[in-house]
Design an enzyme around this catalytic site. Structure first.
Site, PDB file in Angstrom:
ATOM      1  CD  GLN A 321     -36.798  35.751  30.183  1.00 38.51           C
ATOM      2  OE1 GLN A 321     -37.296  36.176  31.247  1.00 38.51           O
ATOM      3  NE2 GLN A 321     -36.040  36.502  29.396  1.00 38.51           N
ATOM      4  CD  GLN A 343     -40.951  35.062  28.765  1.00 39.25           C
ATOM      5  OE1 GLN A 343     -41.670  35.637  29.561  1.00 39.25           O
ATOM      6  NE2 GLN A 343     -39.977  35.691  28.124  1.00 39.25           N
ATOM      7  CG  ASP A 344     -37.979  31.550  27.311  1.00 38.83           C
ATOM      8  OD1 ASP A 344     -38.719  31.866  26.365  1.00 38.83           O
ATOM      9  OD2 ASP A 344     -36.994  32.218  27.648  1.00 38.83           O
ATOM     10  CG  ASP A 365     -40.455  34.099  22.773  1.00 39.10           C
ATOM     11  OD1 ASP A 365     -41.211  34.305  21.808  1.00 39.10           O
ATOM     12  OD2 ASP A 365     -39.841  35.020  23.347  1.00 39.10           O
ATOM     13  NE  ARG A 433     -41.110  36.955  20.816  1.00 43.30           N
ATOM     14  CZ  ARG A 433     -41.015  37.886  21.758  1.00 43.30           C
ATOM     15  NH1 ARG A 433     -41.181  39.175  21.457  1.00 43.30           N
ATOM     16  NH2 ARG A 433     -40.755  37.552  23.015  1.00 43.30           N
TER      17      ARG A 433
END
Length: 527
Positions: A321, A343-344, A365, A433
């Site tokens: 993240q 990520q993120d 994500d 998700r």
């Protein structure tokens, strides 16, 4: 932080005579109009009842709005107590990671008090939708606090000491207020609300908005300051009033981590275009930050606008993240901006937000959070992830069914970036998700390329949230848009009615017609 706490406590004491409606002992039985009767209609009736102290000198609430005020007051009192307790816990942190997560929580509790204070202010002009937004933010803050301890692997000691019933009290108030919220598109009488200015329109419609800047930032010394951080500091000290304050950031790569806090409202950052003005950092969970605190730029000041800037996090996929931008700014706009990470990448944390004609790059994500947010005419690129990883475009974080939050992707394009194209067959990409129980995401009239797996959506953990989420697709097109082989979860739907899809448009989902025209950013209100 102490100053913010003092201010919010003072505001709380100021508003107390106007908002404190206390229950009488005689009326507290489970009868229509009694507090038990009202509490039994909330998600957490026992918590509701225990928070209401009977006072024989006062009357029980006769109307829903009276009970809402009473519920808000109970949440505020508990939040103030929790904020004070959290501050007291600081010296008890056993290591650096606990200290990092604790620092986030203190900031988040302070913001929760601020959100509740705003809803209790008897002098402010706001709608039920505004209240629902601010309560949703308050609840999101508390969930974010817990997440920090968990992701840093230090939830065993400090987190149990912080437990309280603030979340349940806010959930109760959300449920009460939601019954009064008949539409997301409530309007304001007497023109635009107080937090927007018609002058903003001229800034963005100007051929050179930078010419109207209050402060110029330039690395070569041709401006007022060489760093954006210095400019923000000057803005907090120099500006008078709360009108739009424009900071022009000339081309260059600015290696900075920026915090644009709640006291800095109506800030506008104007760059020389997303290819030329770049703000970059490399904080990450792998490097010891929480996701919340990993952001290269974090903004909570209301009414923020950014134009022609790229926000970047260079921590790389191996550090997990790593946020490029985190926004908890209500009524914020990002126009022709770039967001680059893995990520993120883009943390749409809370409040109402619009992303217009932006470019977003990431892997896992990479658009996530619990704001009420619309991404309109954006280019969304999945990058090459680490081996054995899947790409997931969204992870929406709604924890309460009464929160008016979700991610709406409208008239946009979902494609593979140049580094993913050659290895496209080696990695799967999904539209989203369910990060939290009531995750809500929709794709409306968007182009979906071949990279998206036929199933469309991915589980978070087994059957978690598959029946309580809301995932929808409406009239998308492109080679990856077919819904023939999509998941068959209880919460997934192919939207066929325009009336259902229109609930997630700029006009209705973020009440855009009542505040966006004054910003000057072009937008499409409906489908």
């Amino acid at each position: 932080m102490a100053t913010i706490t003092t201010i919010t406590l003072s505001l709380f004491l100021l508003f107390l005579p106007f908002t404190c409606l206390i229950l009488s002992a005689a009326a507290s039985h489970d009868v229509p109009g009694g507090v038990n009767w009202w509490c039994n209609r909330t998600p957490y009736p026992d918590t509701c009842k225990s928070s209401m102290n009977p006072d024989p000198r006062s009357n029980a609430p006769k109307r829903k709005h009276e009970f809402r005020k009473m519920s808000l007051q109970a949440a505020m009192e508990r939040a103030l107590r929790a904020e004070s307790h959290t501050k007291w816990l600081g010296p008890k942190c056993r290591n650096k990671r606990e200290k990092v997560a604790w620092a986030d929580c203190l900031q988040l509790y302070q913001n929760t008090v601020l959100q509740l204070n705003t809803t209790l202010n008897p002098y402010s002009r706001y709608t039920d939708v505004d209240v629902q937004t601010w309560l949703s933010t308050a609840l999101t803050n508390l969930e974010t606090c817990k997440t920090g301890f968990i992701e840093l692997g230090v939830s065993d000691f400090m987190l149990p000491l912080m437990s309280n019933n603030v979340s349940k009290l806010i959930s109760n108030t959300l449920a009460i207020n939601n019954n009064a919220t008949t539409t997301q598109n409530q309007s304001y009488t007497g023109g635009y609300p107080s937090w927007v200015s018609a002058g903003d329109r001229k800034l963005l419609q100007s051929s050179s908005p930078a010419s109207q800047a209050n402060i110029v930032v330039a690395q070569d010394g041709s401006g007022n300051f060489r760093t954006i951080k210095e400019a923000l500091s000057a803005a907090s000290q120099q500006r008078t009033g709360s009108g739009r304050f424009v900071i022009y950031v000339k081309k260059g790569a600015y290696i900075e981590n920026l915090e644009i806090g709640s006291s800095l409202q109506n800030i506008m950052l104007v760059g020389d275009g997303m290819r030329n003005t770049i703000i970059t950092g490399n904080r990450s969970v792998g490097g010891g930050s929480t996701t919340f605190n990993s952001a290269t730029v974090a903004v909570t000041g209301q009414g923020f606008i950014a134009m022609g800037i790229t926000f970047r996090n260079t921590a790389g996929p191996e550090n997990h993240q790593a946020v490029a931008l985190r926004s908890g700014s209500d009524l914020s706009v990002f126009y022709r901006c770039g967001f680059e990470g893995y990520q993120d990448t883009l943390y749409v944390h809370s409040q109402r937000q619009l992303y217009k004609e932006c470019y977003i790059y990431g892997t896992v994500d990479f658009i996530f959070g619990n704001a009420a947010v619309v991404l309109q005419n954006c280019m969304i690129f999945a990058r090459r992830p680490m081996d054995n990883q899947n790409n997931v475009v969204t992870a929406q974080g709604r924890t309460d069914p009464n929160q008016n939050t979700g991610i709406s992707i409208h008239n946009s394009r979902i494609m593979a970036s140049s580094d993913l194209v050659p290895v496209l067959s080696s990695f799967k990409t999904f539209l989203g998700r369910p990060w939290k129980q009531y995750s809500r995401t929709v794709y409306l009239t968007s182009y979906i390329d071949t990279l998206v797996d036929p199933a469309g959506w991915m589980e978070w953990s087994g059957n978690f949230a598959l029946d309580t989420l809301y995932y929808g697709e409406y009239k998308n097109y492109g080679p990856g848009s077919s819904t023939a082989n999509r998941v068959n979860w209880g919460g997934y739907r192919v939207i066929t009615k325009s009336s259902e899809a229109s609930q997630f448009t700029v006009g209705k989902f973020i009440s855009g017609d009542s505040w966006l025209p004054a910003t000057g950013v072009p937008f499409k209100s409906g489908l």
